[in-house]
Every structure is written in structure tokens, then in C-alpha cells.
Design a protein around this motif. Sequence first.
Motif, PDB file in Angstrom:
ATOM      1  N   ALA A  11       3.027   2.649   0.212  1.00  0.00           N
ATOM      2  CA  ALA A  11       3.542   2.435   1.568  1.00  0.00           C
ATOM      3  C   ALA A  11       4.525   3.516   1.994  1.00  0.00           C
ATOM      4  O   ALA A  11       4.708   3.750   3.194  1.00  0.00           O
ATOM      5  N   LYS A  36       4.147   6.536   2.051  1.00  0.00           N
ATOM      6  CA  LYS A  36       3.435   7.585   2.773  1.00  0.00           C
ATOM      7  C   LYS A  36       3.490   7.373   4.285  1.00  0.00           C
ATOM      8  O   LYS A  36       3.418   8.333   5.046  1.00  0.00           O
ATOM      9  N   ASN A  37       3.646   6.111   4.713  1.00  0.00           N
ATOM     10  CA  ASN A  37       3.765   5.813   6.145  1.00  0.00           C
ATOM     11  C   ASN A  37       5.081   6.332   6.726  1.00  0.00           C
ATOM     12  O   ASN A  37       5.200   6.458   7.942  1.00  0.00           O
TER      13      ASN A  37
END
Length: 102
Positions: A55, A57-58
Motif C-alpha cells: 500500500a 506505493k500509493n
Amino acid sequence: MKASLRKVKWNKGVVADTGREYDYTRIYIEAPIWDGASNEFGLDTIQLEYGNEEAHKNLFHLKGKLPVDVEIEYIDMVKGNDVLKVVQNLKVLTPQPVTPKP
């Protein structure tokens, strides 16, 4: 609620002693100290569970741009004897410009 996103942290692995697995992304937002506190004042941070390690990476596009204002919703959830604050929705508001380092 509107808040200031201060930190993003992620990790995945296994605790060597116990073999227990961990996999998380956590974010930290700024929160004011309660006005009625007798021995502290100012600002602190609250840890929120954002998801598994993937997550992060978001939010990676925010690297070098923190702190930024966000609109955030989270709920409390019980895990054993702990209460976790779990993000339900996060919207990044206008990122602040990065100040170059000398």
C-alpha cells in the motif's frame, strides 16, 4: 477530517525469534494535544494503519513532499488487547512545495 500527513512507514518480514509474520504500511498524522492536559501542550502524531506493505506505493509520490494536508477518515478496530486506527479513506490535498536543501 483535515490533517497533516507527517510520515509514511512500511515493512514486511518475519520476526526471527517467533516466526511471526508482519506486513504493514503505517502513516502518521499530526494532532493537537488536548487543551485540558496538565503536563503537556502542542502537537503530537497519531499512528494509523494504512494497509499491507504494498500500500505504500500509493503514497510514494509524496516522498520529499511531506508534510502535506490530507482529508482522512479512519475507524477504531480491536485486535487482541490493542485498538488500531485503520484508514478508510485518504485524499491528498494540494502538496506543499519542497524546500531545496543547502
